[in-house]
Design an enzyme around this catalytic site. Structure first.
Site, PDB file in Angstrom:
ATOM      1  N   LYS A 283     -54.162  45.327  44.390  1.00 21.83           N
ATOM      2  CA  LYS A 283     -54.811  44.508  45.412  1.00 21.83           C
ATOM      3  C   LYS A 283     -54.230  43.096  45.354  1.00 21.83           C
ATOM      4  CE  LYS A 283     -59.558  43.828  47.076  1.00 21.83           C
ATOM      5  NZ  LYS A 283     -60.972  44.073  46.723  1.00 21.83           N
ATOM      6  N   GLU A 368     -75.136  53.725  48.260  1.00 19.24           N
ATOM      7  CA  GLU A 368     -76.442  53.150  48.560  1.00 19.24           C
ATOM      8  C   GLU A 368     -77.581  54.156  48.415  1.00 19.24           C
ATOM      9  OE1 GLU A 368     -73.318  50.702  50.482  1.00 19.24           O
ATOM     10  OE2 GLU A 368     -73.782  52.855  50.510  1.00 19.24           O
ATOM     11  N   ARG A 396     -77.878  53.626  55.459  1.00 19.03           N
ATOM     12  CA  ARG A 396     -77.428  54.813  54.736  1.00 19.03           C
ATOM     13  C   ARG A 396     -78.468  55.296  53.724  1.00 19.03           C
ATOM     14  NH1 ARG A 396     -71.106  54.027  53.520  1.00 19.03           N
ATOM     15  NH2 ARG A 396     -71.086  56.093  54.453  1.00 19.03           N
TER      16      ARG A 396
END
Length: 649
Positions: A283, A368, A396
Site C-alpha cells: 500500500k 459488521e 449490514r
C-alpha cells in the site's frame, strides 16, 4: 505528450511495449499524488495497484470482460486507463469524477456499491448469467483485497464459486496486509505466512536448475519432485486454504512486477474456470510518505488548504476524536466497558482507547455482522460493549442488532460515526439510512449530540443504560461551536425562545448538528416577527412526550434532521402527535430518499435545503399560509438580510 495522455481506452494500453510500461506506471503515480493531494481521496490503495491494474487492462478486454473492484476506492488507476485522464483533476468534486466506480461515467465501471466483500458475489452471478446467455467467452474479474476477504460475504461467495467449475472467474487477491489498518484475524495470519514464505516456484526452479546438471539421476528425480508439487507447496506455504476449496491457485506473485502479473493473469484467463491469482503488493508503493506512514499508509488524505493562513487557526477536533476521548474517560471509570470495531480503529476514533486499554478493544475485521453478534455475547457475559462503526455500514448488521441484541434487551451501545451527509465519498457512504432503520427496533434508544459537550454527556448516559441497546449518531468532520441550552423541556434542551411579547409560532426541533441550523434560522425568523422555540431532543428515540404539550402551544411544528425523511425522527414526532389528537401541522425537513451524489457536505446540505436561509424561507411561507393577514406584508429573508450578515460573522 505523456504516455498516459495518449491512452483513451484499454486498446491504447495494449499497444505499448513492455519497455514503456515502467514509464507509464511512474506517470500514473505522479498524477495520483498531485491530484489526490489537491482534491482529497484514497491515495495509498491506488499507489499500490498501479502495475496490477495496468496488467488487468492489457490481459482482459473491458467492458466485454467485466472487472469488479471490491469497495472501489482503489479504482483511480482503472479510471485513468479507461479514458478519464482529462477529467481526473475534478476527482471527488461536485459534478466531477467520482471517487468510486460510476456507471454514469463509463461503460468500464460496473459496480458502484462501495461496501466491502461484495465483489465475489457479483462475480458469481455475472459469470453464471453469461454462461446461461451463451456468452461463454466473457470472463469476470474480481479484484478483492485481503482486508475485504475478512468479510463473511466473500466466503459465502467463494463457497458457491468453488462448485461452479464452468464459471469463467478470475479472482485477484490484492494482498497488502491492510484494509484501513493492518488486516487482522486468522485469514490475515494465513496470508501473512504466505507473504513471508519462500515461494515454491522459486524452490522448484532451483531444484530444476540444480538437478538438471546431475548425470542420469537429475531429470528423472526432478520430474518425480515436480509430481509432488502439491506436497512441496503445503510445506512451503499454506495456500491450501484456497485449493482445498477446489479453486485453482496461482501465486503468490509480485504485484509490482507488471510482466509477472500479466503472465499470471493470462494463465488464469486461459484456464476457463474459477482461478485465484494471489498478488503481494505494498500500500502506498512508490511514494515514500505513504509507505512510511505507519497508521494507514495514507489510505485517505484530505485536500490541501486552498489559501495558506498567516496565523494558523487552532484546529477543531473531529467528532470521531471527541467520541474517542469521551470513551477513554468512561473506560477509566467503567472497567466493564469494551470497544469493538470493524477494521476502522483509527477512523472511528478508537485509537486513544486502544492505547489506554489495549486488552479491551477488539477489531473484528470487515465483519459488521459478527461485530454486532459478538457484542451481544460480550453483553451476555456481563460487559458493556461499545461498537464503533460508520453509520452506512450499520445497514449490514441490522438483523444482528434486531434479533441478537435488541430481542435479548442487551446493553450494547452503537457509536454511528459519519451519520448523515458525509460528502465526497458518494452514495454508498452517506449515513442517511440509520435514522430510519433504527426507529423500528423495539427497546432501542437513539441519541444525537449537537456539539462536543453533548457527545460526552450522551455517551455517558448511553453506557448507563442496562436494559437494552443504545445508539449515538454523529456526523463526519470537525465539531462546531458549543450551543448552550437556555432551558429544559422534559429531557430535551431548549436552545432558543421567542422574544418577550412575541407569539409562539413555530416549535422547531433540530436533531444533532441540525440544532445549530435551527438556532440560526430562528434568528432570521425573529427579524420578521415570527416567534420560534428551538429544541434539541438529545434522545430521538423514544420521542420525549413533552413534545405533545409544547406542540399544542405553537401553530406549527418543524423537525430538521440529517437523515432520509421517510420513517425517521420527523415521522415519529408526527405519529406521536396524531396518536394524542394534536391537530398542529408538522413539517419535516431532511434528505430526499434517493442516492445522493458526491460533493462537499455543505454543498449537499445546501441542495437539500438544510441551511438556515432555506429553512427560514420555507418556515416563513408555511406560517404565512396559515395567517396570511398577519404576514402578507412580511418579506422572505434574503441573502442580504441583517440576520444573515450577523450569522456570517
Amino acid at each position: 505528450m505523456t504516455l498516459l495522455e495518449n491512452i483513451s481506452s484499454p486498446r491504447d494500453l495494449k499497444q505499448l511495449s513492455p519497455d514503456e510500461l515502467p514509464r507509464l506506471a511512474t506517470e500514473i503515480r505522479d498524477v495520483l499524488i498531485e491530484t489526490v493531494s489537491r482534491t482529497s481521496g484514497h491515495l495509498g490503495p491506488n499507489l499500490g495497484v498501479v502495475e496490477l491494474t495496468i496488467a488487468l487492462h492489457r490481459v482482459f478486454d473491458s467492458p466485454v470482460d467485466s472487472i469488479v473492484f471490491d469497495v472501489g476506492h482503489q479504482a483511480y488507476v482503472h479510471k485513468l486507463l479507461t479514458g478519464r485522464v482529462a477529467e481526473f483533476g475534478t476527482l471527488r468534486q461536485r459534478g466531477g469524477v467520482s471517487g468510486y466506480p460510476s456507471r454514469a461515467e463509463s461503460e468500464h465501471d460496473l459496480v458502484e456499491n462501495s461496501h466491502a466483500s461484495t465483489s465475489l458475489g457479483y462475480a458469481d452471478g455475472l459469470a453464471k448469467a453469461y454462461r446461461l446467455r451463451g456468452e461463454t467467452d466473457r470472463t469476470v474479474v474480481a479484484v478483492i483485497g485481503d482486508g475485504a476477504l475478512t468479510g463473511g460475504m466473500a466466503w459465502e461467495a467463494l463457497n458457491n464459486i468453488a462448485v461452479a467449475k464452468d464459471s469463467r472467474i478470475v479472482i485477484v487477491v490484492n494482498d497488502n496486509g491492510r484494509s484501513y489498518q493492518p488486516t487482522i484475524g486468522g485469514l490475515a495470519d494465513h496470508l501473512a505466512t504466505v507473504r513471508i514464505s519462500q515461494r515454491y516456484e522459486q524452490v522448484l526452479d532451483y531444484i530444476k536448475t540444480s538437478l538438471s546438471h546431475t548425470p542420469l539421476v537429475g531429470p528423472p528425480l526432478y520430474e518425480t519432485l515436480h509430481g509432488i508439487k502439491k506436497g512441496i507447496k503445503d510445506v512451503l506455504q499454506p495456500q491450501v486454504l484456497f485449493e482445498d476449496l477446489g479453486l485453482k491457485y496461482l501465486g503468490p506473485i509480485d504485484g509490482h512486477d507488471e510482466q509477472v502479473v500479466e503472465s499470471a493473469l493470462r494463465r488464469a484467463a486461459d484456464f476457463g474456470g474459477p482461478v485465484i491469482v494471489h498478488a503481494i503488493t505494498r500500500k502506498g508503493f512508490g511514494y515514500a510518505l505513504a509507505e512510511q506512514n505507519e497508521e494507514d499508509c495514507l489510505h485517505q488524505v484530505p485536500a490541501a488548504p486552498k489559501v495558506a493562513q498567516r496565523v494558523p487557526a487552532v484546529p477543531r477536533p473531529s467528532w470521531s476524536d471527541v467520541f474517542g476521548d469521551a470513551l477513554v474517560d468512561i473506560g477509566a471509570r467503567r472497567p466493564d466497558v469494551v470497544a469493538i470495531t470493524a477494521a476502522m480503529l483509527h477512523p472511528t476514533g478508537l485509537g486513544a482507547f486502544a492505547r489506554a486499554y489495549p486488552d479491551r478493544v477488539f477489531d473484528v475485521g470487515i465483519a459488521e455482522q459478527h461485530a454486532m453478534t459478538s457484542a451481544a455475547g460480550f453483553a451476555m457475559g456481563g460487559l458493556h460493549p461499545v461498537v464503533a462503526i460508520y453509520a452506512t455500514f450499520l445497514n449490514r448488521a441490522f438483523d444482528q442488532l434486531l434479533m441478537d441484541v435488541a430481542l435479548h434487551r442487551l446493553p450494547v451501545t452503537i457509536a454511528l460515526d459519519r451519520a448523515g451527509v458525509t460528502g465526497p465519498d458518494g452514495a454508498s457512504h452517506h449515513g442517511m439510512w440509520d435514522g430510519s432503520l433504527l426507529q423500528v427496533v423495539p427497546g432501542l434508544k437513539i441519541a444525537a449530540p449537537r456539539d462536543a459537550t453533548r457527545i460526552a454527556e450522551l455517551l455517558d448516559e448511553a453506557v448507563a443504560v442496562s436494559d437494552g441497546p443504545t445508539a449515538l449518531r454523529y456526523p463526519r468532520g470537525t465539531v462546531g461551536a458549543e450551543i448552550e441550552a437556555v432551558g429544559k423541556l422534559g429531557r430535551m434542551d431548549v436552545l432558543a425562545r421567542p422574544a418577550s411579547g412575541s407569539a409562539s409560532d413555530v416549535l422547531l426541533i433540530g436533531v444533532g448538528p441540525m440544532a445549530g441550523v435551527g438556532v440560526a434560522a430562528a434568528e432570521r425568523l425573529a427579524d420578521h416577527g415570527i416567534g420560534v422555540t428551538v429544541v434539541d431532543p438529545r434522545w430521538v428515540k423514544p420521542v420525549d412526550e413533552a413534545v405533545i404539550g409544547a406542540a399544542r402551544e405553537h401553530r406549527l411544528v418543524a423537525v430538521v434532521e440529517d437523515n432520509g425523511r421517510a420513517g425517521a425522527f420527523g415521522d415519529a414526532v408526527a405519529r406521536l402527535l396524531r396518536d394524542h389528537d394534536v391537530d398542529v401541522p408538522v413539517k419535516t425537513f431532511g434528505l430526499a430518499q434517493e442516492f445522493l451524489d458526491h460533493g462537499t457536505r455543505d454543498a449537499i446540505l445546501e441542495a437539500a435545503g438544510l441551511t438556515p436561509q432555506h429553512l427560514a424561507r420555507q418556515l416563513t411561507e408555511a406560517v404565512a399560509r396559515r395567517t396570511p393577514e398577519a404576514t402578507s406584508a412580511q418579506a422572505v429573508p434574503s441573502e442580504g438580510s441583517s440576520a444573515e450578515e450577523r450569522l456570517a460573522e
